[in-house]
Scaffold this motif. Structure first.
Motif, PDB file in Angstrom:
ATOM      1  N   ALA A   1     -17.899 -19.974  92.529  1.00 56.58           N
ATOM      2  CA  ALA A   1     -19.116 -19.815  92.792  1.00 56.58           C
ATOM      3  C   ALA A   1     -20.361 -20.642  92.150  1.00 56.58           C
ATOM      4  O   ALA A   1     -20.240 -20.617  90.809  1.00 56.58           O
ATOM      5  N   TYR A   2     -21.374 -21.301  92.766  1.00 54.16           N
ATOM      6  CA  TYR A   2     -22.377 -21.974  91.978  1.00 54.16           C
ATOM      7  C   TYR A   2     -23.547 -20.934  92.132  1.00 54.16           C
ATOM      8  O   TYR A   2     -24.097 -20.310  93.087  1.00 54.16           O
ATOM      9  N   MET A   3     -24.175 -20.753  90.796  1.00 55.75           N
ATOM     10  CA  MET A   3     -25.407 -20.146  90.746  1.00 55.75           C
ATOM     11  C   MET A   3     -26.298 -20.843  90.020  1.00 55.75           C
ATOM     12  O   MET A   3     -26.354 -21.781  89.130  1.00 55.75           O
ATOM     13  N   HIS A   4     -27.639 -20.780  90.886  1.00 58.49           N
ATOM     14  CA  HIS A   4     -28.732 -21.766  90.426  1.00 58.49           C
ATOM     15  C   HIS A   4     -29.986 -20.873  90.131  1.00 58.49           C
ATOM     16  O   HIS A   4     -30.265 -19.986  90.847  1.00 58.49           O
ATOM     17  N   PHE A   5     -30.718 -21.448  89.272  1.00 57.57           N
ATOM     18  CA  PHE A   5     -31.946 -20.922  88.792  1.00 57.57           C
ATOM     19  C   PHE A   5     -33.224 -21.591  89.016  1.00 57.57           C
ATOM     20  O   PHE A   5     -33.007 -23.070  88.830  1.00 57.57           O
ATOM     21  N   ARG A   6     -34.216 -21.274  89.438  1.00 57.16           N
ATOM     22  CA  ARG A   6     -35.609 -22.046  89.450  1.00 57.16           C
ATOM     23  C   ARG A   6     -36.543 -21.070  89.171  1.00 57.16           C
ATOM     24  O   ARG A   6     -36.695 -20.093  89.643  1.00 57.16           O
ATOM     25  N   LEU A   7     -37.981 -21.735  88.873  1.00 58.40           N
ATOM     26  CA  LEU A   7     -38.953 -21.270  88.532  1.00 58.40           C
ATOM     27  C   LEU A   7     -39.631 -20.456  89.967  1.00 58.40           C
ATOM     28  O   LEU A   7     -39.549 -21.010  91.169  1.00 58.40           O
ATOM     29  N   HIS A   8     -40.046 -19.330  89.828  1.00 59.27           N
ATOM     30  CA  HIS A   8     -40.981 -18.858  90.658  1.00 59.27           C
ATOM     31  C   HIS A   8     -42.113 -19.850  91.096  1.00 59.27           C
ATOM     32  O   HIS A   8     -42.758 -20.535  90.375  1.00 59.27           O
ATOM     33  N   SER A   9     -42.651 -19.868  92.370  1.00 60.52           N
ATOM     34  CA  SER A   9     -43.607 -20.836  92.837  1.00 60.52           C
ATOM     35  C   SER A   9     -44.725 -20.711  92.141  1.00 60.52           C
ATOM     36  O   SER A   9     -45.509 -21.662  91.657  1.00 60.52           O
TER      37      SER A   9
ATOM     38  N   TRP B   1      -7.184 -22.021  93.054  1.00 57.92           N
ATOM     39  CA  TRP B   1      -7.002 -22.857  92.017  1.00 57.92           C
ATOM     40  C   TRP B   1      -7.402 -24.409  92.571  1.00 57.92           C
ATOM     41  O   TRP B   1      -7.735 -25.118  91.699  1.00 57.92           O
ATOM     42  N   TYR B   2      -7.136 -24.829  93.677  1.00 56.93           N
ATOM     43  CA  TYR B   2      -7.407 -26.036  94.248  1.00 56.93           C
ATOM     44  C   TYR B   2      -8.800 -26.454  94.056  1.00 56.93           C
ATOM     45  O   TYR B   2      -9.112 -27.701  94.028  1.00 56.93           O
ATOM     46  N   GLN B   3      -9.817 -25.313  94.044  1.00 50.26           N
ATOM     47  CA  GLN B   3     -11.099 -25.733  93.692  1.00 50.26           C
ATOM     48  C   GLN B   3     -11.483 -26.337  92.666  1.00 50.26           C
ATOM     49  O   GLN B   3     -12.671 -26.863  92.357  1.00 50.26           O
ATOM     50  N   LEU B   4     -10.526 -26.460  91.596  1.00 47.35           N
ATOM     51  CA  LEU B   4     -10.948 -27.142  90.316  1.00 47.35           C
ATOM     52  C   LEU B   4     -11.124 -28.501  90.304  1.00 47.35           C
ATOM     53  O   LEU B   4     -11.662 -29.136  89.492  1.00 47.35           O
TER      54      LEU B   4
ATOM     55  N   PRO C   1     -21.246 -19.218  96.983  1.00 45.80           N
ATOM     56  CA  PRO C   1     -19.630 -19.243  96.825  1.00 45.80           C
ATOM     57  C   PRO C   1     -18.928 -20.214  97.485  1.00 45.80           C
ATOM     58  O   PRO C   1     -19.408 -20.822  98.502  1.00 45.80           O
ATOM     59  N   MET C   2     -17.743 -20.757  97.110  1.00 45.56           N
ATOM     60  CA  MET C   2     -17.079 -21.913  97.801  1.00 45.56           C
ATOM     61  C   MET C   2     -16.090 -21.289  98.746  1.00 45.56           C
ATOM     62  O   MET C   2     -15.592 -22.191  99.623  1.00 45.56           O
ATOM     63  N   ASN C   3     -15.823 -20.085  98.927  1.00 45.76           N
ATOM     64  CA  ASN C   3     -14.831 -19.461  99.513  1.00 45.76           C
ATOM     65  C   ASN C   3     -14.980 -18.060  99.392  1.00 45.76           C
ATOM     66  O   ASN C   3     -16.089 -17.544  98.955  1.00 45.76           O
ATOM     67  N   PHE C   4     -13.986 -17.300  99.742  1.00 42.13           N
ATOM     68  CA  PHE C   4     -14.013 -15.811  99.595  1.00 42.13           C
ATOM     69  C   PHE C   4     -14.084 -15.110  98.171  1.00 42.13           C
ATOM     70  O   PHE C   4     -13.486 -15.736  97.285  1.00 42.13           O
ATOM     71  N   ARG C   5     -15.106 -14.436  98.082  1.00 42.12           N
ATOM     72  CA  ARG C   5     -15.425 -13.990  96.528  1.00 42.12           C
ATOM     73  C   ARG C   5     -16.019 -12.764  96.617  1.00 42.12           C
ATOM     74  O   ARG C   5     -16.584 -12.260  97.644  1.00 42.12           O
ATOM     75  N   ILE C   6     -15.613 -11.867  95.625  1.00 39.32           N
ATOM     76  CA  ILE C   6     -16.300 -10.594  95.307  1.00 39.32           C
ATOM     77  C   ILE C   6     -16.955 -10.511  93.969  1.00 39.32           C
ATOM     78  O   ILE C   6     -16.325 -11.102  93.033  1.00 39.32           O
TER      79      ILE C   6
END
Length: 724
Positions: A657-665, A466-469, A705-710
């Protein structure tokens, strides 16, 4: 002095040609112009000729090189060209010969082509009947290495002193911690006094061959500078009189034993100190015919003798007449008496240097006008030899060495937490000495002898994160204005009795034809009871081995140029349901009907929330479960393999977790469009739905992920995927 003979001493170099250095160099360059890439399907069967040494396996003639691949045999090409021999030593092909001709490579350590394991080279100019000259075979190691590995990843994930996947010098804060001795040696590199004195060069800026889209070109050598990163770090370590760890791989020709015969790809030699550092001139094909190279003398500084020393002759060996010490490895070693000698100074720069070379004393300051000159003339020669006094070992009048080359043992849990970065590090087996990446979730296991080191920890709760907020830059998503992608309905919220769904549609571009939507179905404190139970169940079943979280070898890892050997994923995973070719091959899966209950519960929750918010049923038949320890992540990729359905949905558990999208080259039409177009913030209990095949076709994504994640990711996979 009873010194160990160098590899060049054993091989007895051929008599030099009466031609001048410039003439020989010009002849070599003519031969190099004939080097080209052979098509992999155009090779003829190699010709095998008889060995000239009794009892030695047959070797391949130079005809083998002209019609096919360079193989790792005992062929010496010096009768043809010394320069071609250098290429031969640096680039040898896989036994299979399956080589990507468009892959980049460079003869500069492991920075480009080491994971590629070589090239297919051929020369039309050397198709003749020059007899093959076998190289001498080095003996096998009698003593097992104290620390060894089969892959670069095992080294970097286990050793604190060497975490460089590409370069040969690992440094932190401008101090060198580790130095790798490999195939790309330089003039006057030596292995003396049974390895207690090693002279090698600072890495980088050597002449290199590069291939781009099937076309090869030579990058000329350049001067090494005092300010170059590797050189600067080594010089600082020398001035600070700090020890560093030396490693060698099986391509290091000066090591007196055959490491590859024992299947040792990398070995840790031990702790050394830099006793001398200097610059010299070496011949090179540049506008002025030479380059500046820095050299470093490393001296053994551990109390015990090096581990590769052969044992002394035993009574049984003496009685049988067997020479148990053919290389004289335990012969007495001379020490240099420097108590009454002072190195001379340069009259121009006033700097003092020892006499490094037998011929004459020279100023070794590359900034001085008298650098590398004798009687006002430069000495750019290949045949300079070291002075015998310079090669003598220095007395041990150095500070006590308190560090060790051995990596620390596996860590103990901190208040029951076993998902921090320390627990993702590799293992040094105390039984066999092998370094192993941690590839099983439930424990460390040596990949050679199977020794197991248990991991005992507690189950973590979503409340731990929760501290990650605090300090998060955005609540749910962010669109990069420079990406050219504007959401059509960014603010659209679909309210449901048990939650809400935020739907983001990535803007269509003229090149792109079908809508592509990304839906987030947020969790929350009031509706996450099911997610909390699934998170707990995942951890319990993974610790018990019911869920077999593994780090699988990457497919096509030979195209990722970050070192030799097997390359594992940077996360743990298990596949349940339909076979998925992307992870571990199609065999590494378990049936969905009898799979772990945590996986089946995660799939049921994903399908239920999609039905509640998007009002449709998704017939998923596969779930890829992935676990990330602290600092682990998944690189940019797309779920675009054959046989995958157009909808992909995932349930996030644990850390944000951060999820980022970008175009294929291939779809980037202007500068800046390659940057991240969309960023999402995924919290515990959130469900992400990537809706439409166009997302995978035109975009790639990464998860940090910022830390442990499943995370449990559901797909619909047809047999076309795992039968490909």
């Amino acid at each position: 002095m009873g010194l160990l003979p160098s590899f060049s001493d054993i091989s007895k170099p051929l008599p030099p040609s009466p031609a001048t250095d410039q003439q020989r160099y010009a002849e070599n360059e003519k031969k190099l112009k004939g080097l080209h890439f052979k098509k992999r399907n155009s090779r003829e069967p190699p010709e095998v000729v008889s060995s000239s040494i009794p009892g030695q396996a047959p070797v391949r003639s130079t005809k083998d090189i002209s019609i096919g691949r360079l193989v790792s045999s005992n062929v010496d090409l010096r009768p043809v060209s010394q320069k071609i021999l250098d290429v031969w030593d640096d680039w040898t092909c896989k036994a299979s010969g399956e080589v990507d001709e468009d892959a980049p490579f460079a003869a500069d350590g492991e920075s480009k082509g080491e994971a590629f394991n070589g090239l297919c080279l051929a020369s039309e100019d050397i198709v003749h009947d020059t007899p093959a000259v076998p190289k001498p075979c080095r003996p096998r190691l009698q003593n097992k290495p104290v620390i060894w590995a089969k892959s670069r990843q095992e080294v970097c994930e286990t050793l604190e002193c060497f975490r460089s996947y590409q370069g040969g010098v690992y440094h932190i804060h401008d101090l060198a911690k580790g130095y790798l001795l490999s195939a790309f040696s330089s003039n006057r590199d030596v292995f003396e006094h049974n390895g207690k004195l090693i002279i090698s060069h600072g890495g980088g800026k050597a002449e290199a061959l590069h291939s781009t889209k099937g076309r090869s070109e030579t990058h000329a050598a350049a001067d090494q500078l005092e300010g170059d990163q590797s050189v600067r770090a080594l010089l600082n370590t020398f001035k600070a009189n700090r020890p560093l760890v030396l490693l060698a791989d099986d391509k290091y020709a000066l090591f007196p034993f055959d490491l590859a015969a024992g299947e040792y790809t990398y070995v840790v030699l031990g702790l050394y100190r830099i006793t001398h550092a200097w610059a010299e001139l070496q011949p090179a094909q540049t506008n002025i015919g030479r380059v500046v190279r820095y050299k470093f003398a490393f001296q053994w500084c551990e109390e015990e003798d090096p581990w590769w020393f052969r044992e002394k002759e035993t009574p049984a060996a003496l009685a049988s007449g067997i020479d148990n010490n053919p290389l004289g490895m335990n012969a007495p070693i001379e020490l240099s008496d420097t108590s009454s000698s002072y190195p001379p100074e340069c009259g121009r720069c006033q700097q003092a240097f020892p006499q490094v070379y037998q011929d004459a004393w020279m100023c070794l300051n590359p900034k001085c006008a008298e650098f590398f000159k004798v009687n006002g003339e430069e000495r750019v020669l290949d045949n300079l030899t070291y002075a015998s006094e310079f090669l003598a070992l220095q007395p041990r009048n150095i500070p006590e060495v308190r560090q060790s080359a051995r990596p620390p043992p596996p860590p103990q849990s901190n208040h029951g937490i076993v998902t921090t970065k320390r627990f993702s590090r590799g293992l040094h087996c105390q039984e066999c000495g092998r370094l192993s990446s941690r590839y099983k979730w439930e424990h460390w296991e040596c990949k050679s002898c199977g020794e197991i080191y248990e991991v005992n920890g507690q189950v973590r709760s979503a409340k731990d994160f929760w501290y990650q907020l605090e300090g998060i830059p955005y609540l749910q998503s962010r669109i990069d204005p420079r990406s050219g992608n504007i959401p059509l309905n960014k603010a659209a919220l679909l309210f449901q009795p048990h939650g809400r769904s935020s739907s983001l549609t990535i803007c269509e571009q003229p090149l792109l034809v079908s809508p592509r939507s990304v839906h987030i179905i947020p969790g929350g404190a009031l509706i996450n009871r099911e997610a909390d139970a699934i998170f707990r169940k995942y951890q319990e079943q993974a610790s018990a081995g019911e869920i077999q979280f593994r780090r699988w070898p990457l497919r096509n890892s030979n195209r990722i140029h970050i070192g030799r050997g097997e390359l594992l994923t940077n996360y743990f995973s298990q596949n349940t349901g339909a076979p998925y070719q992307y992870v571990g091959g199609a065999d590494q899966t378990v049936p969905l009907e009898t799979g772990p209950s945590a996986v089946r519960d995660a799939l049921a929750l994903i399908q239920k929330r999609i039905e509640m918010t998007l009002h449709r049923h998704e017939p998923f038949n596969e779930v890829l479960s992935a676990a990330y320890m602290e600092k682990q992540r998944m690189a940019f990729h797309s779920d675009s393999e054959k046989g995958l359905g157009p909808v992909v949905a995932s349930l996030s558990l644990g850390s944000i977790a951060y999820m980022h999208f970008r175009l294929h080259s291939q779809y980037c039409r202007e500068e800046g469009s390659r940057k991240v177009a969309l960023s999402l913030l995924l919290r515990h209990g959130d469900i992400l739905v990537m809706d439409g095949a166009g997302i995978q076709k035109f975009y790639e994504h990464t998860v940090v992920p910022m830390n442990f994640r499943i995370v449990a990711t559901a797909r619909n996979i047809s047999p076309e995927n795992h039968m490909a």
